[in-house]
Structures are given as structure tokens and as C-alpha cells.
Design a protein around this motif. Structure first.
Motif, PDB file in Angstrom:
ATOM      1  N   HIS A   8      57.975  16.966  28.067  1.00 11.41           N
ATOM      2  CA  HIS A   8      56.764  17.754  27.816  1.00 11.41           C
ATOM      3  C   HIS A   8      56.885  18.582  26.538  1.00 11.41           C
ATOM      4  N   GLY A   9      55.725  19.009  26.052  1.00 17.00           N
ATOM      5  CA  GLY A   9      55.678  19.895  24.901  1.00 17.00           C
ATOM      6  C   GLY A   9      56.136  21.298  25.261  1.00 17.00           C
ATOM      7  N   ARG A  10      56.251  22.124  24.255  1.00 16.25           N
ATOM      8  CA  ARG A  10      56.705  23.512  24.412  1.00 16.25           C
ATOM      9  C   ARG A  10      55.767  24.275  25.345  1.00 16.25           C
ATOM     10  N   ALA A  27      49.911  25.979  20.894  1.00 12.60           N
ATOM     11  CA  ALA A  27      50.535  25.861  19.573  1.00 12.60           C
ATOM     12  C   ALA A  27      51.385  24.593  19.451  1.00 12.60           C
ATOM     13  N   SER A  28      51.692  23.958  20.569  1.00 16.86           N
ATOM     14  CA  SER A  28      52.507  22.734  20.528  1.00 16.86           C
ATOM     15  C   SER A  28      51.661  21.460  20.565  1.00 16.86           C
ATOM     16  N   TYR A  29      50.343  21.585  20.627  1.00 18.96           N
ATOM     17  CA  TYR A  29      49.486  20.394  20.724  1.00 18.96           C
ATOM     18  C   TYR A  29      49.729  19.407  19.584  1.00 18.96           C
ATOM     19  N   ASP A  30      49.856  19.886  18.359  1.00 22.69           N
ATOM     20  CA  ASP A  30      50.067  18.974  17.231  1.00 22.69           C
ATOM     21  C   ASP A  30      51.363  18.186  17.396  1.00 22.69           C
ATOM     22  N   ASP A  31      52.409  18.844  17.883  1.00 23.12           N
ATOM     23  CA  ASP A  31      53.679  18.150  18.115  1.00 23.12           C
ATOM     24  C   ASP A  31      53.518  17.057  19.174  1.00 23.12           C
ATOM     25  N   LEU A  35      53.409  12.355  18.960  1.00 29.44           N
ATOM     26  CA  LEU A  35      54.112  11.330  19.755  1.00 29.44           C
ATOM     27  C   LEU A  35      53.223  10.135  20.094  1.00 29.44           C
ATOM     28  N   ARG A  36      51.916  10.317  20.064  1.00 32.38           N
ATOM     29  CA  ARG A  36      50.995   9.238  20.468  1.00 32.38           C
ATOM     30  C   ARG A  36      51.288   7.930  19.760  1.00 32.38           C
ATOM     31  N   ALA A  37      51.567   7.989  18.478  1.00 34.87           N
ATOM     32  CA  ALA A  37      51.785   6.773  17.683  1.00 34.87           C
ATOM     33  C   ALA A  37      53.063   6.038  18.086  1.00 34.87           C
TER      34      ALA A  37
END
Length: 167
Positions: A8-10, A27-31, A35-37
């Protein structure tokens, strides 16, 4: 078939509350989106029921995601632990007993998580599988599936989010 274990993300850390209740930090959504790609478009998706894992899965796929209770993280009390890494290393060193009061023995976590993963793989053996969950649980799963001891250096190097792919 390839197994993708997503950590999971932060999370939004709330000291004094169990980590199992924490949400994903916006704030971790971009991180997480990054991973999607690296994940398959077509796969069987499952997640731990913990909010940060469910929210991570929701950001990673537009498809259906099954929630599997047994995929939850190594259970820990809500007490703040200053030397968290040291406590986890103690848990791996003596998996038959709690590393701290209120912590699940790692043997119990393994006995819960590994059979759940095996059931998912048995049902979806011909497909790629993506599991969204937690670092300690995935360390146990990766070791068990490889027939090896848990790699604590690999555990310590995991980021939030992160991806471990097992072929």
C-alpha cells in the motif's frame, strides 16, 4: 501466471490507533498512480480489508477488487513503537511469539495469509493476480512461495507503495 504483490501507499499515521485503521495519505496518490503502468491491465485483483490497502487498490485499477480478510497485515496494537524496524526484526527472529505486547506472532500471520494467497492462486492459476496489502505479510508470502527464509533486508527496503513480482 504472474503474482504481483503491491504494498500500500503511505498512510496517514495516527499515533495511538492501530495501523490497521489508517487511511491512505492523499499526498501519496501520485506515487500509487505511478505503479499503474507496472501492473497488468487484465488480472484478478484482491486486497486486504485495511483502509490504506483498499484505497491503494482503488487508485490502481478501474476493475473489480475482491476484499479478502485474511490478507490483512501482521496484527499490531495501537501503541507507538520508536524502534519499529527492530521490533519487526525481533518478530521474524522469534515468529512463534509476539515481539511486543499486543502483537500477533508471525507464525499466526503466516498461517492466515499464506493459505489465503494459495487459495487465490488455485482459483486464478491461469491469470495474472494482483494482491494489494502489506510489507510484513508480503515478506512472509514471498518467502513461503519460494521455499526460503524471509528476507528482512528486502522487507526493510520496501517503499510505500512498492511492488514485488513473482513469476
Amino acid at each position: 501466471m504472474t503474482l504481483h504483490l503491491v504494498r500500500h501507499g503511505r498512510p496517514l499515521v495516527v499515533p495511538g490507533t492501530p495501523a490497521a485503521t489508517w487511511d491512505l495519505d492523499p499526498a501519496s496518490y501520485d506515487d500509487v498512480w505511478a505503479l499503474r503502468a507496472r501492473l497488468p491491465v487484465r488480472a484478478a485483483w484482491f486486497t486486504s480489508p485495511e483502509p490504506k490497502a483498499v484505497q491503494t487498490a482503488q487508485l490502481l485499477t478501474d476493475g473489480d477488487v475482491g476484499v479478502v480478510d485474511e490478507l490483512r497485515e501482521h496484527e499490531r496494537s495501537g501503541e507507538w513503537v520508536d524502534d519499529f524496524e527492530g521490533a519487526v526484526r525481533r518478530a521474524f527472529g522469534h515468529p512463534d511469539r509476539p515481539a511486543l505486547d499486543g502483537w500477533e506472532p508471525l507464525d499466526d500471520c503466516r498461517a492466515r495469509v499464506v493459505p489465503a494467497v494459495r487459495r487465490i492462486l488455485d482459483v486464478h492459476g491461469a491469470e495474472d493476480v494482483v494482491l494489494v496489502g502489506h510489507g510484513t505479510a508480503w515478506t512472509l508470502v514471498a518467502a513461503e512461495l519460494a521455499g526460503e527464509r524471509p528476507d528482512l533486508d528486502r522487507w526493510a527496503a520496501l517503499r510505500m507503495p512498492d511492488l514485488v513480482t513473482l513469476g
